[in-house]
Design an enzyme around this catalytic site. Structure first.
Site, mmCIF file in Angstrom:
data_model
loop_
_atom_site.group_PDB
_atom_site.id
_atom_site.type_symbol
_atom_site.label_atom_id
_atom_site.label_comp_id
_atom_site.label_asym_id
_atom_site.label_seq_id
_atom_site.Cartn_x
_atom_site.Cartn_y
_atom_site.Cartn_z
ATOM 1 N N LYS A 12 47.003 50.669 18.692
ATOM 2 C CA LYS A 12 47.204 49.238 18.461
ATOM 3 C C LYS A 12 47.808 48.637 19.722
ATOM 4 O O LYS A 12 48.889 49.048 20.151
ATOM 5 C CB LYS A 12 48.150 49.021 17.278
ATOM 6 C CG LYS A 12 48.038 47.644 16.649
ATOM 7 C CD LYS A 12 46.730 47.501 15.887
ATOM 8 C CE LYS A 12 46.770 46.320 14.922
ATOM 9 N NZ LYS A 12 45.500 46.222 14.153
ATOM 10 N N THR A 57 45.416 51.993 12.815
ATOM 11 C CA THR A 57 46.132 51.257 13.865
ATOM 12 C C THR A 57 47.115 50.272 13.261
ATOM 13 O O THR A 57 48.156 49.986 13.849
ATOM 14 C CB THR A 57 45.143 50.520 14.789
ATOM 15 O OG1 THR A 57 44.440 49.523 14.046
ATOM 16 C CG2 THR A 57 44.162 51.477 15.428
ATOM 17 N N ARG A 179 55.937 36.352 60.936
ATOM 18 C CA ARG A 179 55.085 35.801 59.895
ATOM 19 C C ARG A 179 55.839 35.721 58.567
ATOM 20 O O ARG A 179 56.844 36.412 58.360
ATOM 21 C CB ARG A 179 53.834 36.664 59.702
ATOM 22 C CG ARG A 179 54.125 38.056 59.178
ATOM 23 C CD ARG A 179 52.865 38.807 58.771
ATOM 24 N NE ARG A 179 53.179 40.152 58.273
ATOM 25 C CZ ARG A 179 52.310 40.949 57.678
ATOM 26 N NH1 ARG A 179 51.052 40.553 57.518
ATOM 27 N NH2 ARG A 179 52.665 42.142 57.252
ATOM 28 N N HIS A 251 48.956 36.051 51.307
ATOM 29 C CA HIS A 251 48.883 35.510 52.657
ATOM 30 C C HIS A 251 49.338 34.050 52.719
ATOM 31 O O HIS A 251 48.992 33.230 51.864
ATOM 32 C CB HIS A 251 47.449 35.604 53.185
ATOM 33 C CG HIS A 251 46.922 36.995 53.243
ATOM 34 N ND1 HIS A 251 47.406 37.943 54.108
ATOM 35 C CD2 HIS A 251 45.938 37.622 52.528
ATOM 36 C CE1 HIS A 251 46.753 39.079 53.937
ATOM 37 N NE2 HIS A 251 45.870 38.910 52.983
#
Length: 302
Positions: A12, A57, A179, A251
């Site tokens: 489940k 389940t 950067r 980025h």
């Protein structure tokens, strides 16, 4: 050539459970999504439709909800251990179980400078995760516990480089010694033992190390940063055999403002969501024990 049934399991998925502790006037909340999966003697269910050995389940779901009260939900690792071992120890047809959990963080609303006792706001930070695998019963029973996190969004505006890389006729990327580096980190760490572990302290400490290393390591590449993050975790926690990390490179490209006669001295960027570089690494002790099914279906990690 004959056709046979291969590996299989069922369970489940994504049961959303909220457990509120009301023992004192100051309430506590734990908000999780838990998925269960069982494997074992279920061939007849597939081959002839016989469900005699199949625990529904829906029963797995009901157990997960009830265990939130019966066993408690103070730590997702201990809750997952209780749930996974229950299925293996008490259901004869089950040879192994896997429980995967995500926990969503809430923080208290502040009223007049004081945290409110029973009102929260969803915190938009990382999601805590855990995966527990249990195989067999009795003295031969094996248990694997993986703690982790996902969606930990990190950004540093300097202290990151990317230069000296291989170039060929198709390379357009320019080297840079300064950067923006950003990522949405997924990490998982495998414990060597599941007994006598302070799960809450371990999670808080490991998450803090990952954030700190991202900040303080002067990065020559995201690969180097991931290794340093993993190395620091293993040095601080001897009961962790390995840590796996997955980091998309979010980025940030310097935006060209020259058409408008405006200088852009590393101040205005375009944040690109795709495509992106995806860096993944495992950092481990060289004598780490067999991982078994610890990482089975643990998404996003190598």
């Amino acid at each position: 050539m004959s056709i046979v049934l291969g590996p299989n399991r069922y369970g489940k998925a994504e049961n959303r459970i909220v457990r509120i502790y009301r023992d004192t006037p100051r309430h506590e909340i734990h908000d999780i999504s838990v998925s269960t999966a069982l494997h074992g003697d279920f061939a007849d269910a597939h081959l002839v439709g016989d469900q005699l050995q199949v625990l529904p389940t829906d029963t797995q779901k009901q157990t997960a909800y009830s265990f939130a009260k019966e066993k408690g939900l103070l730590s997702i690792e201990s809750y997952g251990l209780d749930l996974a071992t229950h299925f293996v120890d008490h259901i004869d047809s089950v040879a192994g179980s896997r429980v995967e959990i995500e926990e969503f963080a809430w923080e208290r609303v502040v009223v007049d400078g004081t945290e409110h006792d029973h009102t929260w706001v969803r915190r938009g930070q990382e999601v805590r995760t855990a995966a527990i695998s249990v195989e067999g019963t009795g003295d031969t029973q094996q248990i694997w516990v993986v703690g982790g996190l996902k969606d930990l969004i990190l950004l540093k505006s300097t202290g990151s480089e990317f230069a000296g890389f291989m170039q060929d006729p198709y390379t357009l990327l320019q080297p840079t010694n300064d950067r923006v580096m950003a990522t949405s980190l997924t990490a998982g760490w495998r414990f060597t033992d599941h007994t006598d572990v302070d799960w809450e302290a371990a999670y808080a400490g490991i998450a803090a190390i990952l954030k700190t290393q991202f900040a303080v390591v002067h990065s020559l590449a995201l690969q180097q940063t991931l290794y340093k993050m993993g190395e620091a975790v293993l040095e601080a926690y001897p009961n962790i055999a390995e840590i796996r990390l997955s980091a998309p490179n979010k980025h940030h490209f310097l935006y060209d403002l020259s058409p408008f006669g405006v200088e852009n001295n590393n101040e205005v960027y375009h944040a690109a969501d795709r495509p992106y570089g995806l860096i993944q690494a495992t950092v481990m002790h060289d004598d780490a024990s067999d991982a078994g099914p610890a990482w089975d279906s643990y998404t996003g990690l190598v």
